[in-house]
Scaffold this active site. Structure first.
Site, mmCIF file in Angstrom:
data_model
loop_
_atom_site.group_PDB
_atom_site.id
_atom_site.type_symbol
_atom_site.label_atom_id
_atom_site.label_comp_id
_atom_site.label_asym_id
_atom_site.label_seq_id
_atom_site.Cartn_x
_atom_site.Cartn_y
_atom_site.Cartn_z
ATOM 1 N N TYR A 239 0.877 -1.185 0.000
ATOM 2 C CA TYR A 239 0.000 0.000 0.000
ATOM 3 C C TYR A 239 0.904 1.222 0.000
ATOM 4 O O TYR A 239 1.862 1.282 0.765
ATOM 5 C CB TYR A 239 -0.896 0.003 1.235
ATOM 6 C CG TYR A 239 -1.753 1.246 1.385
ATOM 7 C CD1 TYR A 239 -2.823 1.481 0.525
ATOM 8 C CD2 TYR A 239 -1.477 2.186 2.376
ATOM 9 C CE1 TYR A 239 -3.607 2.617 0.664
ATOM 10 C CE2 TYR A 239 -2.264 3.328 2.517
ATOM 11 C CZ TYR A 239 -3.324 3.537 1.659
ATOM 12 O OH TYR A 239 -4.105 4.668 1.789
ATOM 13 N N ASP B 167 9.428 2.992 -0.176
ATOM 14 C CA ASP B 167 8.369 3.627 0.594
ATOM 15 C C ASP B 167 8.572 3.229 2.052
ATOM 16 O O ASP B 167 8.175 2.145 2.478
ATOM 17 C CB ASP B 167 7.001 3.183 0.071
ATOM 18 C CG ASP B 167 5.866 3.850 0.831
ATOM 19 O OD1 ASP B 167 6.145 4.552 1.833
ATOM 20 O OD2 ASP B 167 4.701 3.673 0.418
ATOM 21 N N LYS C 241 4.907 8.731 9.403
ATOM 22 C CA LYS C 241 4.653 8.056 10.687
ATOM 23 C C LYS C 241 5.701 8.327 11.772
ATOM 24 O O LYS C 241 5.634 9.349 12.442
ATOM 25 C CB LYS C 241 4.471 6.566 10.423
ATOM 26 C CG LYS C 241 3.346 6.333 9.365
ATOM 27 C CD LYS C 241 2.569 5.101 9.578
ATOM 28 C CE LYS C 241 1.573 4.861 8.467
ATOM 29 N NZ LYS C 241 0.292 4.386 8.873
HETATM 30 N N1 PMP Z 1 2.908 4.166 2.278
HETATM 31 C C1 PMP Z 1 2.863 3.205 3.208
HETATM 32 C C2 PMP Z 1 3.848 2.090 3.172
HETATM 33 C C3 PMP Z 1 1.874 3.255 4.203
HETATM 34 O O1 PMP Z 1 1.814 2.272 5.105
HETATM 35 C C4 PMP Z 1 0.970 4.346 4.212
HETATM 36 C C5 PMP Z 1 -0.098 4.476 5.273
HETATM 37 N N2 PMP Z 1 -0.378 3.401 6.040
HETATM 38 C C6 PMP Z 1 1.081 5.315 3.219
HETATM 39 C C7 PMP Z 1 2.060 5.202 2.271
HETATM 40 C C8 PMP Z 1 0.150 6.504 3.205
HETATM 41 O O2 PMP Z 1 0.478 7.353 4.233
HETATM 42 P P1 PMP Z 1 -0.623 8.403 4.798
HETATM 43 O O3 PMP Z 1 -1.691 7.593 5.447
HETATM 44 O O4 PMP Z 1 0.162 9.251 5.773
HETATM 45 O O5 PMP Z 1 -1.099 9.186 3.629
#
Ligand code: PMP
Length: 458
Positions: free
Chosen positions: A161, A263, A291
């Site tokens: 994701y 990512d 995060k």
């Molecule tokens: N990339 C990864 C690997 C994630 O786990 C997430 C959110 N869980 C995102 C992107 C998106 O981040 P956000 O919810 O801060 O938009």
């Protein structure tokens, strides 16, 4: 898996402990679609019969509005790396905002100090731009990779994701009948509203399968702008990269002139101060962070090597945002990094997480319940499966999601909280200690006979 009687018992007991959450949820549903503000908090991803309503937290504990106190492994889904309400970060934010305000639409000194601190922590990155959310950072990384290479296609993996932007909101957890052959999956939009034409810009591979990536590059390597991956697959439970796999991705992208994007929205500042790239010793061209970076405050970062980030510097690529590097975010990162870079922090974090993982393994084995505890200390998942889970298709075929739900129910009734969905993760913070691990395992000791009985009935 249908567990009608047992679920009814759980619902009654859960409702008995959480009447105020239930009432607040009913009221929330009138004004907030689904009663919440993000999909991961909805009933349909597992918060049945309703999500708990938070009243606050302290260190490793979360308090709900009914006066229950949970040992928290949900941790805001990753940001609470320092636990709830880390005093030094909160004080720093308040004090800095009092002095500087919040946004200026002008540069200010603090942001470059924070950038230096960030780059000291992540030496595999040479330049950084701050933004607000992981989705924004990933969206920018993908477009920047296309701008830098002049190519169109993005290679990414089933089960990962990368946020909710149209370019990447694909193939997170596709139903296998839509996803096509496991070794050559089709791009499946993760929901309606995403333009179908974008499928043509994507190459989807199964993760941890070098041959599939080799085949994709052999077929259309000249057209691939970037390979985008979570360095640890944290969006299908938790799946580690096979030894040498990330190095292989580095090598093949370089060979074909494509960029490698990590990512690190979950892994950044979680696996190590230098992120998964530091932990595994692989330098991507671009990487995204969010995060754990902000110690609970909303902030994200797009980092990369100068040859790529140069496009932002010389104006060929526009990276914009009213709230980018706002004072709240920068003060939070500044204080968070000061705490995270204290020597020994990550050793302790890993030790506590590994101790919990080992304790979970021991106890499930003794109870004769087959599980796979997969991950690294600071982030992991308990898979209810007879064999290791290596990909989304494994997860779909072999994970007993109903059994995980039973585990979750019996733990939440014993004041241990994590996400009720088998495909999420358990997170550890620097506020978690051996003492909390022991308390969690004691709760598990109480839960396991009942979990076992309930699973035997299904
Ligand atoms: N990339 C990864 C690997 C994630 O786990 C997430 C959110 N869980 C995102 C992107 C998106 O981040 P956000 O919810 O801060 O938009």
């Amino acid at each position: 898996m249908a567990l009608p009687e047992q679920t009814a018992t759980f619902d009654r007991t859960f409702a008995g402990r959480t009447p105020r959450s239930r009432d607040l949820f009913k009221q929330a549903e009138v004004v907030l679609p689904g009663g919440v503000n993000s999909t991961a908090r909805t009933r349909h991803v597992g918060w049945e019969p309703y999500p708990l309503f938070a009243a606050g937290g302290e260190g490793p504990y979360l308090f709900d509005v009914d006066g229950n106190t949970y040992l928290d492994y949900l941790l805001g889904l990753g940001p609470l790396m320092l636990g709830h309400r880390p005093a030094a970060v909160i004080e720093a934010v308040i004090e800095t905002v009092r002095k500087l305000g919040t946004v200026h639409a002008l540069p200010y000194e603090l942001e470059q100090q924070v950038a230096r601190k960030f780059l000291d922590a992540v030496p595999t990155a040479e330049a950084v731009r701050f933004t607000n959310t992981g989705s924004e950072a990933v969206g920018s990384a993908v477009r920047l990779a296309r701008a830098a290479t002049g190519r169109r296609k993005l290679l990414r993996f089933e089960g990962h994701y990368h946020g909710w932007q149209d370019t990447v909101y694909w193939s997170n957890k596709p139903r296998p009948e839509l996803g096509g052959p496991p070794d050559a999956p089709r791009a499946v939009a993760a929901g309606p509203g995403v333009p179908r034409e974008l499928a043509d810009t994507l190459i989807i591979c199964p993760w941890n399968d070098p041959d599939a990536v080799e085949r994709a590059f052999a077929r259309e390597g000249d057209d691939i702008a970037a390979l985008l991956t979570e360095p640890v697959m944290c969006n299908t439970g938790c799946i580690l990269p096979a030894p040498g796999y990330l190095q292989f991705l580095r090598e093949i992208t370089r060979r074909h002139g494509a960029l490698l994007i990590f990512d690190e929205v979950i892994t950044g500042f979680r696996l190590a101060l230098g992120g998964a790239q530091g932990y595994y010793g692989v330098q991507p061209d671009l990487s995204t962070f969010a995060k754990a970076l902000g110690g609970g405050f909303p902030v994200a970062a797009l980092a990369g090597t100068w040859p790529v980030m140069e496009l932002i510097a010389d104006g060929r690529y526009s990276h914009s945002g009213t709230y980018n590097a706002n004072v709240i975010a920068m003060a939070a990162v500044n204080a968070t990094l000061d705490l995270l870079r204290v020597p020994g922090t990550y050793d302790r974090l890993h030790a506590v997480g590994e101790r919990l993982m080992a304790g979970l393994r021991e106890r499930f084995a003794a109870a004769g319940i087959p599980v796979q505890v997969q991950g690294v200390g600071p982030v992991f998942q308990v898979w209810f499966a007879d064999r290791p889970i290596g990909s989304w298709r494994d997860a779909d075929a072999f994970a007993r999601t109903g059994s995980f739900r039973v585990f979750w129910e019996e733990m939440v009734l014993r004041d241990v909280l994590f996400h009720p969905n088998q495909f999420e993760n358990l997170f550890i913070s620097t506020a978690h200690t051996e003492k909390h691990v022991e308390a969690t395992l004691a709760a598990l000791d109480g839960a396991l006979p009942i979990v076992k009985r309930r699973l035997a009935m299904t």
